[in-house]
Design a protein around this motif. Structure first.
Motif, PDB file in Angstrom:
ATOM      1  N   GLN A  20      14.391  -2.970 -33.254  1.00 49.59           N
ATOM      2  CA  GLN A  20      13.378  -2.065 -32.740  1.00 49.59           C
ATOM      3  C   GLN A  20      12.361  -2.810 -31.873  1.00 49.59           C
ATOM      4  O   GLN A  20      11.905  -2.283 -30.847  1.00 49.59           O
ATOM      5  N   VAL A  21      12.024  -4.028 -32.274  1.00 51.51           N
ATOM      6  CA  VAL A  21      11.105  -4.839 -31.468  1.00 51.51           C
ATOM      7  C   VAL A  21      11.770  -5.221 -30.150  1.00 51.51           C
ATOM      8  O   VAL A  21      11.151  -5.173 -29.079  1.00 51.51           O
ATOM      9  N   ARG A  22      13.058  -5.586 -30.194  1.00 51.66           N
ATOM     10  CA  ARG A  22      13.793  -5.905 -28.973  1.00 51.66           C
ATOM     11  C   ARG A  22      13.795  -4.702 -28.029  1.00 51.66           C
ATOM     12  O   ARG A  22      13.664  -4.857 -26.810  1.00 51.66           O
ATOM     13  N   GLN A  23      13.926  -3.519 -28.597  1.00 49.23           N
ATOM     14  CA  GLN A  23      13.935  -2.311 -27.776  1.00 49.23           C
ATOM     15  C   GLN A  23      12.584  -2.143 -27.074  1.00 49.23           C
ATOM     16  O   GLN A  23      12.529  -1.760 -25.907  1.00 49.23           O
ATOM     17  N   ARG A  24      11.492  -2.471 -27.775  1.00 45.65           N
ATOM     18  CA  ARG A  24      10.163  -2.364 -27.165  1.00 45.65           C
ATOM     19  C   ARG A  24       9.990  -3.409 -26.056  1.00 45.65           C
ATOM     20  O   ARG A  24       9.343  -3.144 -25.037  1.00 45.65           O
ATOM     21  N   TYR A  25      10.558  -4.601 -26.255  1.00 44.15           N
ATOM     22  CA  TYR A  25      10.539  -5.619 -25.190  1.00 44.15           C
ATOM     23  C   TYR A  25      11.243  -5.072 -23.952  1.00 44.15           C
ATOM     24  O   TYR A  25      10.771  -5.230 -22.814  1.00 44.15           O
ATOM     25  N   GLY A  26      12.410  -4.466 -24.153  1.00 41.65           N
ATOM     26  CA  GLY A  26      13.157  -3.902 -23.043  1.00 41.65           C
ATOM     27  C   GLY A  26      12.396  -2.794 -22.338  1.00 41.65           C
ATOM     28  O   GLY A  26      12.443  -2.667 -21.107  1.00 41.65           O
ATOM     29  N   LEU A  27      11.684  -1.981 -23.128  1.00 46.04           N
ATOM     30  CA  LEU A  27      10.885  -0.896 -22.563  1.00 46.04           C
ATOM     31  C   LEU A  27       9.773  -1.457 -21.680  1.00 46.04           C
ATOM     32  O   LEU A  27       9.540  -0.974 -20.566  1.00 46.04           O
ATOM     33  N   LEU A  28       9.100  -2.505 -22.176  1.00 44.76           N
ATOM     34  CA  LEU A  28       8.020  -3.121 -21.396  1.00 44.76           C
ATOM     35  C   LEU A  28       8.553  -3.716 -20.101  1.00 44.76           C
ATOM     36  O   LEU A  28       7.979  -3.506 -19.023  1.00 44.76           O
ATOM     37  N   SER A  29       9.671  -4.442 -20.198  1.00 44.98           N
ATOM     38  CA  SER A  29      10.265  -5.053 -19.008  1.00 44.98           C
ATOM     39  C   SER A  29      10.707  -3.997 -18.011  1.00 44.98           C
ATOM     40  O   SER A  29      10.468  -4.116 -16.802  1.00 44.98           O
TER      41      SER A  29
END
Length: 390
Positions: A20-29
């Motif tokens: 879920q944290v990785r998904q948020r990183y992807g969203l920010l990028s």
């Protein structure tokens, strides 16, 4: 700046193994890339229109496709973050690799099309009008793209993301490409040389090079590349720190996407050990590896003779014999069975994938050398190939 954005937009940003944290990183990028690339594309379209420069217009299309790549990154991380289901018991983590591959394909297509347009400009040049607006837009683009490359590279290192590494590489190639466009604009104005098409061709080469590099970085894990040697050494060190285990072999690591891996190997234990104690130790090691490396682990227990002097001496002789053929060869699962007129030496030998001898030739060579140790000895062996880089 990156740290500030993470604190604001990514909850629990330090828990980088959490899907879920990785998904948020992807969203920010992804969102950052979409906004900035659309702004840069609009500015360069304006500058290209005012100046009539094919290289600036080509660079604008490049930024527009970068915005599309950011959308792909967003979708890829969203799909990769889905939980496991009946059809995909190991999750959807490889969608992140597919997103990176799609980004690289887009980069390659853009580079190819820009190359075609630039070659047309070389053979059919059109005048380029100097504009300070164009120069300002190009300088701002270089600064923004340099920051985006550093930003995505930072995110990529934090979560070990091939897709973000591809985006960072693309941004860095954009810096070089836009710098070439800026240089071409200035030189063309000062010298009246028609180099706009040549600069556009140089831009396309930068883009194609970045696309090929990004494709390799995403194709390798999809095909199943060897595990990181440093990780393998750490795993071996962790396992062998338990006194119940005397050796490991046949280590295999399956990558189902960042943060989603499965591992199996054979752990050698003394055949004289209490079976329940050894089994309990193996269970403990599986839990420890999962907690330490976030890898689901399955261990096969191999009992071997450790307190039989004859077996130990013969194992050492056979090891030296095999090493004499090539220092990269190793053996495991060594045991002896004695008959009335001969003795079988049973073991597996591990050879590199590109070993100079075929498996059949290696078996024949070892059997011949074992026979030279004495007429009673006969080697019964099979050749294995390591699934990790030694």
């Amino acid at each position: 700046m990156t740290q500030l954005l993470l604190r604001i937009f990514v909850k629990d940003y330090q828990q980088t193994k959490d899907p879920q944290v990785r998904q948020r990183y992807g969203l920010l990028s992804g969102i950052t890339g979409i906004i900035l690339n659309l702004l840069l594309s609009g500015g360069k379209f304006l500058a290209g229109t005012l100046s009539g420069s094919i290289s600036i217009t080509a660079d604008a299309f490049n930024n527009l496709t970068d915005a599309g790549s950011s959308v792909v990154t967003l979708v890829g991380f969203r799909l990769a973050g889905q939980k496991a289901d009946d059809d995909h018991p190991f999750g959807h983590g490889r969608m992140e690799y597919l997103a990176g591959l799609l980004i690289s394909v887009i980069i390659l297509l853009v580079g190819f099309e820009l190359g075609k347009s630039s070659i047309e400009q070389i053979f059919h040049p059109e005048p380029v009008v100097f504009s300070w607006v164009s120069v300002g837009v190009l300088i701002a683009s270089i600064a923004v793209k340099l920051w985006m490359s550093l930003f995505n590279r930072n995110l990529s290192k934090r979560i070990d993301s091939a897709a973000m590494a591809a985006t960072a590489a693309d941004s860095l190639s954009d810096v070089a490409a836009t710098s070439a466009v800026l240089l071409g604009t200035v030189v063309g104005t000062l010298t009246d040389l028609s180099i706009d098409g040549w600069v556009g061709l140089l831009v396309s080469i930068f883009i194609l090079r970045a696309g090929l590099g990004a494709a390799k970085d995403t194709i390798d894990p999809l095909l199943g590349k060897s595990a990181d040697p440093e990780l393998v050494r750490e795993i071996e060190k962790t396992v062998l720190s338990h006194r119940e285990v005397v050796g490991i072999h046949d280590l295999v690591i399956h990558d189902y996407g960042p943060g989603r891996a499965m591992m199996s190997f054979h752990a050698e234990v003394p055949m004289s050990a209490d079976i329940m104690e050894a089994h309990d130790a193996i269970d403990h090691i599986e839990r420890e590896l999962k907690a330490k490396y976030h890898i689901l682990t399955s261990i096969h227990m191999d009992p071997i003779a450790t307190d039989d002097e004859r077996v130990n001496e013969m194992r050492n002789q056979v090891t030296a014999l095999v090493k004499g053929i090539d220092s990269s060869l190793t053996i495991h699962d060594f045991r002896m069975t004695e008959g009335p007129d001969h003795m079988n030496l049973i073991f597996d030998v591990v050879a590199p994938h590109r070993f100079v001898l075929s498996d059949e030739q290696l078996v024949e060579t070892i059997q011949q050398k074992v026979r030279e140790m004495g007429e009673r000895y006969y080697a019964v062996l099979q050749v294995d190939h390591a699934f990790v880089e030694s």
